[in-house]
Design a protein around this motif. Sequence first.
Motif, PDB file in Angstrom:
ATOM      1  N   SER A  45       7.123  -4.797  -3.704  1.00 52.66           N
ATOM      2  CA  SER A  45       7.099  -4.713  -5.160  1.00 52.66           C
ATOM      3  C   SER A  45       6.946  -3.266  -5.621  1.00 52.66           C
ATOM      4  CB  SER A  45       5.939  -5.557  -5.702  1.00 52.66           C
ATOM      5  OG  SER A  45       5.815  -5.406  -7.102  1.00 52.66           O
ATOM      6  N   ILE A  46       6.048  -2.519  -4.971  1.00 49.68           N
ATOM      7  CA  ILE A  46       5.865  -1.107  -5.333  1.00 49.68           C
ATOM      8  C   ILE A  46       7.160  -0.331  -5.134  1.00 49.68           C
ATOM      9  CG2 ILE A  46       4.678   1.021  -4.672  1.00 49.68           C
ATOM     10  CD1 ILE A  46       2.237  -0.709  -3.995  1.00 49.68           C
ATOM     11  N   VAL A 104      -0.589 -15.457   4.051  1.00 56.01           N
ATOM     12  CA  VAL A 104      -1.461 -14.335   3.701  1.00 56.01           C
ATOM     13  C   VAL A 104      -1.096 -13.097   4.503  1.00 56.01           C
ATOM     14  CG1 VAL A 104      -3.844 -13.494   3.832  1.00 56.01           C
ATOM     15  CG2 VAL A 104      -3.374 -15.758   2.907  1.00 56.01           C
ATOM     16  N   GLN A 105      -0.652 -13.292   5.740  1.00 54.39           N
ATOM     17  CA  GLN A 105      -0.285 -12.159   6.583  1.00 54.39           C
ATOM     18  C   GLN A 105       0.881 -11.360   6.015  1.00 54.39           C
ATOM     19  OE1 GLN A 105       1.467 -13.504  10.377  1.00 54.39           O
ATOM     20  NE2 GLN A 105       1.645 -15.537   9.470  1.00 54.39           N
ATOM     21  N   TYR A 106       1.629 -11.974   5.101  1.00 57.54           N
ATOM     22  CA  TYR A 106       2.766 -11.273   4.494  1.00 57.54           C
ATOM     23  C   TYR A 106       2.407 -10.641   3.151  1.00 57.54           C
ATOM     24  CZ  TYR A 106       5.210 -14.126   7.940  1.00 57.54           C
ATOM     25  OH  TYR A 106       5.603 -14.716   9.115  1.00 57.54           O
ATOM     26  N   ALA A 107       1.175 -10.824   2.692  1.00 56.08           N
ATOM     27  CA  ALA A 107       0.771 -10.297   1.385  1.00 56.08           C
ATOM     28  C   ALA A 107       0.930  -8.779   1.284  1.00 56.08           C
ATOM     29  CB  ALA A 107      -0.667 -10.715   1.070  1.00 56.08           C
ATOM     30  N   PRO A 108       0.509  -7.989   2.299  1.00 50.61           N
ATOM     31  CA  PRO A 108       0.717  -6.533   2.187  1.00 50.61           C
ATOM     32  C   PRO A 108       2.193  -6.160   2.053  1.00 50.61           C
ATOM     33  CG  PRO A 108      -0.845  -7.028   3.946  1.00 50.61           C
ATOM     34  CD  PRO A 108      -0.249  -8.334   3.521  1.00 50.61           C
ATOM     35  N   LEU A 158      -3.048  -1.256   1.525  1.00 51.81           N
ATOM     36  CA  LEU A 158      -2.979  -2.677   1.192  1.00 51.81           C
ATOM     37  C   LEU A 158      -3.197  -3.541   2.423  1.00 51.81           C
ATOM     38  CD1 LEU A 158       0.049  -2.524  -1.264  1.00 51.81           C
ATOM     39  CD2 LEU A 158      -2.306  -3.150  -1.855  1.00 51.81           C
ATOM     40  N   TYR A 159      -2.645  -3.101   3.561  1.00 52.78           N
ATOM     41  CA  TYR A 159      -2.861  -3.851   4.800  1.00 52.78           C
ATOM     42  C   TYR A 159      -4.345  -3.880   5.160  1.00 52.78           C
ATOM     43  CZ  TYR A 159      -3.016  -4.995   9.745  1.00 52.78           C
ATOM     44  OH  TYR A 159      -3.333  -5.563  10.945  1.00 52.78           O
ATOM     45  N   VAL A 160      -5.032  -2.751   5.006  1.00 52.78           N
ATOM     46  CA  VAL A 160      -6.463  -2.684   5.313  1.00 52.78           C
ATOM     47  C   VAL A 160      -7.249  -3.620   4.402  1.00 52.78           C
ATOM     48  CG1 VAL A 160      -8.503  -1.194   5.269  1.00 52.78           C
ATOM     49  CG2 VAL A 160      -6.375  -0.354   6.265  1.00 52.78           C
ATOM     50  N   ILE A 161      -6.922  -3.610   3.112  1.00 52.82           N
ATOM     51  CA  ILE A 161      -7.646  -4.459   2.157  1.00 52.82           C
ATOM     52  C   ILE A 161      -7.482  -5.934   2.503  1.00 52.82           C
ATOM     53  CG2 ILE A 161      -7.671  -5.256  -0.241  1.00 52.82           C
ATOM     54  CD1 ILE A 161      -7.063  -2.369  -1.076  1.00 52.82           C
ATOM     55  N   ALA A 215       7.822   9.100   0.198  1.00 51.56           N
ATOM     56  CA  ALA A 215       7.708   8.292   1.415  1.00 51.56           C
ATOM     57  C   ALA A 215       6.279   8.306   1.937  1.00 51.56           C
ATOM     58  CB  ALA A 215       8.676   8.815   2.485  1.00 51.56           C
ATOM     59  N   LEU A 216       5.628   9.466   1.844  1.00 52.76           N
ATOM     60  CA  LEU A 216       4.237   9.567   2.288  1.00 52.76           C
ATOM     61  C   LEU A 216       3.337   8.674   1.428  1.00 52.76           C
ATOM     62  CD1 LEU A 216       2.325  11.003   4.268  1.00 52.76           C
ATOM     63  CD2 LEU A 216       2.034  12.802   2.549  1.00 52.76           C
ATOM     64  N   TYR A 217       3.560   8.692   0.133  1.00 51.29           N
ATOM     65  CA  TYR A 217       2.785   7.850  -0.785  1.00 51.29           C
ATOM     66  C   TYR A 217       2.993   6.373  -0.471  1.00 51.29           C
ATOM     67  CZ  TYR A 217       2.108   5.053  -5.001  1.00 51.29           C
ATOM     68  OH  TYR A 217       1.765   4.055  -5.880  1.00 51.29           O
ATOM     69  N   LEU A 218       4.240   5.989  -0.276  1.00 48.30           N
ATOM     70  CA  LEU A 218       4.535   4.584   0.015  1.00 48.30           C
ATOM     71  C   LEU A 218       3.890   4.151   1.326  1.00 48.30           C
ATOM     72  CD1 LEU A 218       8.293   4.420  -1.058  1.00 48.30           C
ATOM     73  CD2 LEU A 218       6.352   3.346  -2.219  1.00 48.30           C
ATOM     74  N   GLY A 219       3.951   5.026   2.333  1.00 49.15           N
ATOM     75  CA  GLY A 219       3.348   4.695   3.619  1.00 49.15           C
ATOM     76  C   GLY A 219       1.843   4.524   3.521  1.00 49.15           C
ATOM     77  N   LEU A 220       1.193   5.453   2.829  1.00 50.15           N
ATOM     78  CA  LEU A 220      -0.262   5.369   2.672  1.00 50.15           C
ATOM     79  C   LEU A 220      -0.661   4.161   1.835  1.00 50.15           C
ATOM     80  CD1 LEU A 220      -1.178   9.124   2.105  1.00 50.15           C
ATOM     81  CD2 LEU A 220      -1.685   7.729   4.122  1.00 50.15           C
TER      82      LEU A 220
END
Length: 263
Positions: free
Chosen positions: A22-23, A12-16, A233-236, A223-228
């Motif tokens: 994938s994005i 699960v820790q690798y899910a983000p 996703l990490y927060v979720i 890059a900004l979009y990908l980072g955010l």
Amino acid sequence: MPNFVENHLNIVQYAPIIFFTSILIFLLMGWLYGRYRTRTTEHVVVRDSLATAIFGLSALVLGFTFANATDHYDKRTSLIRDQAHSLKQVYQSSNYLNPTDRVAVQNTLKQILKQRISKYENIKKMDDLDANNNVLTQSLNTLNEEVNKAISRAPVSTKDLADNILRPQLTHLLDTFQEGILNGKHHPPAIIDRFLFALLSIGALLSGYSMAIKKEEDWFLTALYLGLMGFALYVIFSLEFPHQLQDANLLNADFLKLQKAWQ
């Protein structure tokens, strides 16, 4: 929760990272396909209305998933505080019992606290969590038996206090721990995560395709979009699976404080 995740909770820790990768891949695929279309087709049109509809749906599902994860996290942290407080109350009220019973009850409470702190350690599949819950449940049953028997043997001077104060506190403790056991296995249906994964991937594909077709490549904003998006996703996932993605000492702060006080 999907069967695969149930049997592989350690991933699960690798899910983000999986979602983020994938994005990124679909973004590049869309951009490459858009560049190919501009070289092979004279007029290529991007239907902004359709793309906007897909992006709007992605935002809706992303927001729903975030709100759902936040609610689950708030419930779990509230239960942790309630469980720690209930343990403290029963421990203090055990003074109404005779010395021998008091020592036995307090030792069982310490055992329950230790088991609760370590419940999520080295969990690799749902069966491991079920096994730890079974051990914890057995200790709770033992506590229930010990306290009820001890109340009947309590000194005359404190028997009414034990019956009117300790007994309700014990009932509340058992209820909060049972609720925690059930809540710890509560997660949104697998189809929600799959739908979010598909929407984000398709949205990234359309973004890359639109960039290439309109020749509006802005890699800084990309890059900004990908980072955010990666951080979102990490927060979720961190809120939905806190014991897999957050520091255990922070989650168990109330339990650890109580354990230190009982040493």
